[in-house]
Design an enzyme around this catalytic site. Sequence first.
Site, PDB file in Angstrom:
ATOM      1  CG  HIS A 129       1.709  13.266 -18.620  1.00  0.00           C
ATOM      2  ND1 HIS A 129       2.632  12.831 -19.539  1.00  0.00           N
ATOM      3  CD2 HIS A 129       0.539  13.387 -19.296  1.00  0.00           C
ATOM      4  CE1 HIS A 129       2.040  12.667 -20.713  1.00  0.00           C
ATOM      5  NE2 HIS A 129       0.765  13.016 -20.594  1.00  0.00           N
TER       6      HIS A 129
ATOM      7  CB  SER B 214       0.748  13.762 -23.889  1.00  0.00           C
ATOM      8  OG  SER B 214       0.453  12.588 -23.224  1.00  0.00           O
TER       9      SER B 214
HETATM   10  C1  GCU Z   1      -2.718   8.471 -22.028  1.00  0.00           C
HETATM   11  C2  GCU Z   1      -1.948   7.576 -22.948  1.00  0.00           C
HETATM   12  C3  GCU Z   1      -0.595   8.161 -23.336  1.00  0.00           C
HETATM   13  C4  GCU Z   1      -0.779   9.550 -23.852  1.00  0.00           C
HETATM   14  C5  GCU Z   1      -1.558  10.379 -22.862  1.00  0.00           C
HETATM   15  C6  GCU Z   1      -1.903  11.789 -23.318  1.00  0.00           C
HETATM   16  O1  GCU Z   1      -2.073   8.527 -20.793  1.00  0.00           O
HETATM   17  O2  GCU Z   1      -1.814   6.324 -22.311  1.00  0.00           O
HETATM   18  O3  GCU Z   1       0.022   7.369 -24.328  1.00  0.00           O
HETATM   19  O4  GCU Z   1       0.460  10.135 -24.156  1.00  0.00           O
HETATM   20  O5  GCU Z   1      -2.803   9.742 -22.600  1.00  0.00           O
HETATM   21  O6  GCU Z   1      -1.987  12.066 -24.496  1.00  0.00           O
HETATM   22  O7  GCU Z   1      -2.144  12.625 -22.420  1.00  0.00           O
END
Ligand code: GCU
Length: 419
Positions: A397, A251
Amino acid sequence: LAPTIAEAQKFVANYDESKIPDYQLPDPLVTQAGEAVTTPEQWRERRSVLVDLFEKHVYGVSPKPCPIRHSLVSCDENALGGKAVRREVDVFFGESDDAHSMRLLIYTPTKSTGASAAFVGLNFQGNHTIDPDPSISITESWVRDRRDDSTDGHRATAAGRGVAASRWPVETIIDRGYSLVTIYYGDIDPDFDDGFQNGIHGPLGSQLDDVPQVHRWGSIAAWAYGLSRALDYLETDSAIDATRVAVIGHSRLGKTSLWAGASDPRFAMVISNDSGCGGAALSRRAIGETIGRINTSFPHWFCDQYVKYNENENACPVDQHELLALIAPRPLYVASATEDQWADPKGEFMSATLADPVYRLLGTDGMGGKSLPDEMPAADQPIKSGRIGYHLRTGKHDLAKYDWEQYLDFADKHLTKKE
Ligand code: GCU
């Protein structure tokens, strides 16, 4: 700072492919002057122009590498039932007594003959969260208040031990013969907007006095800088072969591993897990999370110049496939998840395919095979025969066991010591 309701409402996420605006992608193999890049020598020049553009327009310019020093904090020669040596090593950004530091948690396989290849990655909640072992020290750095018993305000507590263990299969990694090095990202730079003052931004930032404010490093660049200093330390650690280190991140920390790998060619392999916007996903598709949205929610991640491309992606001189191309010819793995449309799996896949010509120009097989796949692979059908790996995992995710299995196979293929 949380975006105001009015600010957030401006950026309603689109998930409809038919509503993607018209866009034209810059070609990594065409110079700013419009000339084709046809040789590895020409690519080297083009590459340095692209690094400069990513610095000035996306992540910000970082200071030159600072000298580091380190000290051993703890060592357990009998970790994981004797399979591993577990150490904690503090690495200081600078030689002075009061230099800022980060704590490396290092597992090396006991069985290993000689220095082993390693995975290095930042973690979100503190080293003590990656494994329940009660002897791992609890981070004393600022943490996000999770409003559960793993934090007490902005301090981590013992109740957080092992809460992120599913993302860090330490024993499997060790069984496969690799070392694991992880660092709490908040040791390097706390993840909130404070005008780039805290973490390493403060003590090292003065080196950027000659760089215009809008081009100075954001937090992603600071975290990547920390990863590079960790690699400086690993070059001195005889248990680890620093020429065989894969940098991995999930992420926002996947965005970070990509920038670390692009800006520091010593990383021998780069893994982006669900990195999305500002990571592997093409910004010009403007689907799921967009530049405008990410800059509003997380104003400290990128350099201030990046705001110019809010709802104006075509004006950005680079797009994210060129970030992936900067990693060529080193092995690169990009992964997405079916339920992670926010990160635009299709845009992540397209980016990986668009980096392929650069890999081929440099004499590698890119994504493998004679030609590129026409379509995205189905879920759980990894493409991993070439230098660029990709998979779409079924699920959310997350950094999951399935993801690690693919990365370990990929590392077996590319990081095994050539005799
Ligand atoms: C949020 C953000 C993402 C990121 C994520 C994370 O969802 O919008 O861009 O990758 O956090 O780091 O879990």
